[in-house]
Design an enzyme around this catalytic site. Sequence first.
Site, PDB file in Angstrom:
ATOM      1  CG  HIS A  48      -0.370   0.106   2.526  1.00  0.00           C
ATOM      2  ND1 HIS A  48       0.413  -0.891   3.077  1.00  0.00           N
ATOM      3  CD2 HIS A  48      -0.428   1.086   3.482  1.00  0.00           C
ATOM      4  CE1 HIS A  48       0.796  -0.547   4.288  1.00  0.00           C
ATOM      5  NE2 HIS A  48       0.311   0.660   4.552  1.00  0.00           N
ATOM      6  CG  HIS A  50      -0.173   4.526   4.639  1.00  0.00           C
ATOM      7  ND1 HIS A  50      -0.906   3.838   5.575  1.00  0.00           N
ATOM      8  CD2 HIS A  50      -1.040   5.424   4.072  1.00  0.00           C
ATOM      9  CE1 HIS A  50      -2.149   4.291   5.582  1.00  0.00           C
ATOM     10  NE2 HIS A  50      -2.255   5.246   4.684  1.00  0.00           N
ATOM     11  CG  ASP A  52       4.570   3.469   7.600  1.00  0.00           C
ATOM     12  OD1 ASP A  52       3.715   3.732   6.734  1.00  0.00           O
ATOM     13  OD2 ASP A  52       4.318   2.761   8.600  1.00  0.00           O
ATOM     14  CG  HIS A  53       4.126   0.103   4.596  1.00  0.00           C
ATOM     15  ND1 HIS A  53       4.130  -1.237   4.909  1.00  0.00           N
ATOM     16  CD2 HIS A  53       3.599   0.739   5.669  1.00  0.00           C
ATOM     17  CE1 HIS A  53       3.624  -1.407   6.120  1.00  0.00           C
ATOM     18  NE2 HIS A  53       3.305  -0.221   6.604  1.00  0.00           N
ATOM     19  CG  HIS A 106      -4.184   0.468   6.764  1.00  0.00           C
ATOM     20  ND1 HIS A 106      -4.263   1.071   8.000  1.00  0.00           N
ATOM     21  CD2 HIS A 106      -2.942   0.738   6.282  1.00  0.00           C
ATOM     22  CE1 HIS A 106      -3.121   1.694   8.250  1.00  0.00           C
ATOM     23  NE2 HIS A 106      -2.311   1.514   7.229  1.00  0.00           N
ATOM     24  CG  ASP A 125       0.389  -1.336   7.844  1.00  0.00           C
ATOM     25  OD1 ASP A 125       1.260  -2.184   8.103  1.00  0.00           O
ATOM     26  OD2 ASP A 125       0.585  -0.108   7.920  1.00  0.00           O
ATOM     27  CG  HIS A 163       3.535  -1.295  11.661  1.00  0.00           C
ATOM     28  ND1 HIS A 163       4.360  -0.201  11.772  1.00  0.00           N
ATOM     29  CD2 HIS A 163       2.781  -1.093  10.550  1.00  0.00           C
ATOM     30  CE1 HIS A 163       4.115   0.638  10.770  1.00  0.00           C
ATOM     31  NE2 HIS A 163       3.159   0.116  10.020  1.00  0.00           N
TER      32      HIS A 163
END
Length: 247
Positions: A48, A50, A52-53, A106, A125, A163
């Site tokens: 996805h 985001h 942080d990915h 998400h 996530d 995570h």
Amino acid sequence: MCLSDNFGVVIHDPESGRTASIDAPDAETIADVVRRKGWTLTDIMATHHHHDHTGGNLALKQEFGCRITGPKGEADKIPGLDEALGEGDVFSFGGYDFQVFETPGHTAGHIVYYSPKAGVLFAGDTLFSMGCGRLFERGAAEMWSALTKLKALPGDTMLYCGHEYTLANTRFAVTVDPDNTALRERVAEVEALRETGQATLPVSLSTEFATNPFLRADDPAIRAHLGMTDAGDEEVFAEIRRRKDNF
């Protein structure tokens, strides 16, 4: 580990020589692992959009020339994307085929990768150990539908997710499923792992089926505890998610 609490996963197929990073939270951390192994990063499998990915996408692509695969539903948000995949597509990685499932919730276009041969699920996530992703871009009905797809996978599948949230998730899980013996045993296991600095993942889906309240909105004990015996599964799931958001 990457950033503060992200998991980075690197996989390697010796026969083809291909190496993939599941998402790319931090370019230097991933590159360091790959270099130390003597591998060349050939692929990034994005789940996805985001940051942080995907934050390491472009730097890794510049260094290794890797190919980036990601979700069709948010293709315009994945830096450096080369191939967009959606429900029913198959990503071939050397001798391993990964089935792609769309799991909106998400994010709107979130996908996960499942390899029957390797027995692994890279869930990003969407699904955490004893948790699931916050519903930022889609609603509870869509997320419950997505999780129902994952509930149909074999129990011996090993779950990797984005995570290290497991310890925090256990503290919530027992509030909605207090009489679950399997959950209590998992809580003790997780506490012991974290006390010694060990990761709580991967974990089998069979363990999640027995302990993760977000996969068990249809469980009679949870429904009774919530006073929602006659409610629909989606409604129960939405209530569990609402409680977690306010926990």
